[in-house]
Write an enzyme that holds these catalytic residues in place. Structure first.
Site, PDB file in Angstrom:
ATOM      1  N   HIS B 131       0.877  -1.176   0.000  1.00  6.10           N
ATOM      2  CA  HIS B 131       0.000   0.000   0.000  1.00  6.10           C
ATOM      3  C   HIS B 131       0.917   1.229   0.000  1.00  6.10           C
ATOM      4  CE1 HIS B 131      -2.790   2.933   1.846  1.00  6.10           C
ATOM      5  NE2 HIS B 131      -3.773   2.110   1.574  1.00  6.10           N
ATOM      6  N   ASP B 208       3.319  -4.637   7.717  1.00  4.42           N
ATOM      7  CA  ASP B 208       2.080  -3.861   7.636  1.00  4.42           C
ATOM      8  C   ASP B 208       0.929  -4.847   7.818  1.00  4.42           C
ATOM      9  OD1 ASP B 208      -0.272  -2.682   6.828  1.00  4.42           O
ATOM     10  OD2 ASP B 208       0.511  -1.878   4.944  1.00  4.42           O
ATOM     11  N   GLN B 211      -4.365  -5.155   6.928  1.00  3.81           N
ATOM     12  CA  GLN B 211      -5.375  -6.067   6.379  1.00  3.81           C
ATOM     13  C   GLN B 211      -5.348  -7.428   7.053  1.00  3.81           C
ATOM     14  OE1 GLN B 211      -7.725  -5.188   4.406  1.00  3.81           O
ATOM     15  NE2 GLN B 211      -6.931  -3.166   3.920  1.00  3.81           N
ATOM     16  N   LYS B 234     -10.287  -0.984  10.981  1.00  2.55           N
ATOM     17  CA  LYS B 234     -10.510  -2.162  10.135  1.00  2.55           C
ATOM     18  C   LYS B 234     -10.836  -3.385  10.996  1.00  2.55           C
ATOM     19  CE  LYS B 234      -7.171  -0.546   6.677  1.00  2.55           C
ATOM     20  NZ  LYS B 234      -7.951   0.165   5.668  1.00  2.55           N
ATOM     21  N   CYS B 372      -4.875   2.662  -3.449  1.00  4.02           N
ATOM     22  CA  CYS B 372      -3.600   3.158  -2.897  1.00  4.02           C
ATOM     23  C   CYS B 372      -2.497   2.130  -3.092  1.00  4.02           C
ATOM     24  CB  CYS B 372      -3.728   3.524  -1.423  1.00  4.02           C
ATOM     25  SG  CYS B 372      -4.892   4.843  -1.125  1.00  4.02           S
TER      26      CYS B 372
END
Lengths: 147, 414
Positions: B131, B208, B211, B234, B372
């Site tokens: 991202h 990261d 997600q 999220k 993104c």
């Protein structure tokens, strides 16, 4: 309003078979238009003869609303004077932002098929991009963006 | 036998959905079908209630005054940190820093670690799947320090090429930053294996997890990652809150990211002594209520059981993938063997922006655009995709509605 109402036959047809597709080999003016957030990206080329739009061509990757707007714009401005075309840019912008009553006097003709876009805020930029790009081409600047 | 069959108690999705007030909304007189969970997921009533309770009865600034409310808010804020620690199995709670979100956490490491330790000629390894928020902070620090970015390629299914990654390492490699789950494609990366490779070279790794945290069991000690960043919103929590996990030894030797109150031991105009972690990285008044509410979201998810979440979402993804594969003119973008909850697709002859608008007419909320993740789009030679992303509260009926709605778009453009 449902966005489906915007996707009328004329818009779908211009999206499928865009008119004046392709860049002119002998363009006098060019500009690029970009909506970075949604990815609409078009290139526009003009051939001005004196003050008159003698030829116009475009290409790019864009949604149906943007592509149809560009296609119908090229048809509408071909043969027009620069001043008349700029007048249409202004009227188209006013129509899609709800400032022009299409029942009143205007020069947009069949382009009023885009009037419904004023009720779809997320799509206004798609419809306007080709017109901003035309304005940028006339002005001699290379790029236009609706962001 | 699917993962779901192995579980004694599969999710009662119908009952769970009643926990989420927003899921009973109507959009243009049609039931909302919310398939944009990778962007932000919805909040259950228990989590909303926790926010209201904090605001109604517990709010004051933390770590400062000696009065009742400040003590209560401080205790609740630190309780939330313990919940985060348990959620990701961090060794110590002080390794869990509250941030404003994943982006903030990555910037914290890029600035706090990179500015201190990177020098000219150093190399930072990123992957094609990242991202923008795991690209741009590294470019900023690389530009400043004269370091270089190296990129791990992907194959046509959207899987990272681990052998190519292995070859990127050399004496100048100083850092790896990589995603756990691709937001644009849903690929679950072999992050554990890739961390082990980096560690063979003595190189730290930031993951990261924006997600991954909502869709996988995250165990930072098992992964052995050096940093792990994720977001509250999220995870059925609020916006404005996130977590950066970092190994204590690394956090201790880093520069603070932001200066201000609450991150110091003592200040004179000659010299400031920084507070120990985590306070060193939590300058200023933090999002107290958001952190506490994130704690409630973690409680909610933990009570459901992440294994059951994974099983249900896998069923949804398998079913949706199968349905879209049967539709002529639909191309799935991202077909990795290991995927989580994301279905990116392209329709022949229809721009994603048109797909998004027309699906909205049917009450179906998806994301369209470059997500993104422009390098991913460039790799697949598409300007944008349409992306449906699932949460545990989605149903097979909603997948059917998505498929029917896509069919109507195709008919309109035929």
């Amino acid at each position: 309003m449902d966005s489906r109402q915007l996707y009328q036959e004329m818009i779908l047809e211009h999206n499928k078979k865009p008119r004046n597709w392709g860049m002119l080999g002998d363009a006098t003016h060019k500009a690029e238009g970009l909506n970075p957030l949604c990815g609409d990206h078009i290139h526009l080329s003009l051939k001005l003869n004196g003050d008159q739009v003698e030829a116009v061509g475009f290409e790019g990757e864009a949604c149906a609303i943007c592509k149809a707007s560009a296609s119908m714009m090229t048809v509408a401005v071909k043969g027009k004077s620069k001043a008349d075309a700029e007048q249409m840019v202004q009227e188209f912008r006013d129509m899609t932002t709800g400032k022009l009553d299409t029942a009143g006097p205007h020069h947009l003709g069949r382009l009023t098929v885009f009037s419904g876009v004023s009720e779809l805020p997320t799509r206004v930029k798609c419809a306007i991009l080709p017109w901003h790009t035309l304005h940028a081409a006339f002005a001699g600047s290379d790029t236009a963006s609706t962001e | 036998m699917s993962a779901r069959d192995k579980l004694a108690t599969p999710l009662d999705v119908g009952a769970l959905r009643r926990d989420f007030p927003i899921l009973s909304l109507k959009i243009k007189d049609k039931p909302l079908i919310f398939l944009d969970n990778a962007a932000s997921s919805q909040m259950p009533q228990a989590v909303i209630d926790r926010w209201v309770k904090y605001r109604s009865a517990q709010h004051a600034n933390i770590h400062r005054a000696v009065h009742y409310l400040s003590e209560t808010a401080t205790a609740e804020y630190e309780k939330a940190r313990l919940k985060v620690q348990a959620f990701i199995n961090a060794k110590e709670s002080r390794e869990c820093i509250f941030t404003s979100g994943t982006t903030d956490g990555i910037n914290l490491v890029a600035q706090g670690y990179g500015r201190k330790f990177f020098k000219a000629g150093d190399e930072i390894i990123l992957t094609t799947l990242e991202h923008h928020s795991n690209i741009v902070p590294w470019q900023m620090v690389a530009d400043e320090r004269g370091a270089k970015i190296r990129v791990v390629p992907i194959n046509d299914r959207g899987e990272l090429l681990v052998e190519d990654y292995r070859k990127l390492f050399n004496a100048n490699t100083k850092f790896v930053a990589m995603t756990h789950v691709s937001n644009a494609l849903g690929t679950i990366t072999p992050v554990r294996e890739m961390i082990a490779i980096a560690h063979e070279h003595g190189v730290p790794v930031l993951v990261d997890g924006a997600q991954a945290a909502p869709h996988l069991k995250v165990d930072v000690q098992d992964l052995d990652c050096d940093f792990y960043a994720f977001s509250g919103h999220k995870l059925c929590g609020p916006t404005g809150i996130g977590v950066l996990y970092g190994k204590a030894a690394l956090l201790e030797k880093m520069q603070p990211f932001k200066g201000g109150g609450d991150m110091i031991l003592s200040v004179t105009f000659e010299k400031t002594t920084y507070a120990p972690i985590p306070a060193k990285f939590e300058a200023g008044t933090p999002p107290i209520g958001e952190a506490i509410t994130l704690g409630a979201a973690i409680d909610y998810l933990t009570a459901i059981g992440i294994d059951r979440v994974v099983a249900h979402e896998t069923d949804l993804l398998d079913y949706a993938t199968d349905q879209l594969n049967r539709m002529p003119g639909v191309r799935l973008i991202g077909t990795a063997e290991k995927k989580a909850a994301v279905l990116s697709f392209a329709l022949d002859g229809v721009h994603p922006h048109d797909v998004g608008s027309l699906l909205n007419d049917d009450g179906v909320a998806i994301r369209t655009g470059h997500h993104c993740a422009q390098p991913v789009m460039q790799r697949f030679k598409v300007p944008a995709t349409s992306r449906a992303s699932f949460a545990f509260y989605n149903t097979m009926d909603e997948v059917d509605a998505l498929v029917a709605s896509i069919g109507r778009v195709q008919k309109l453009f035929a």
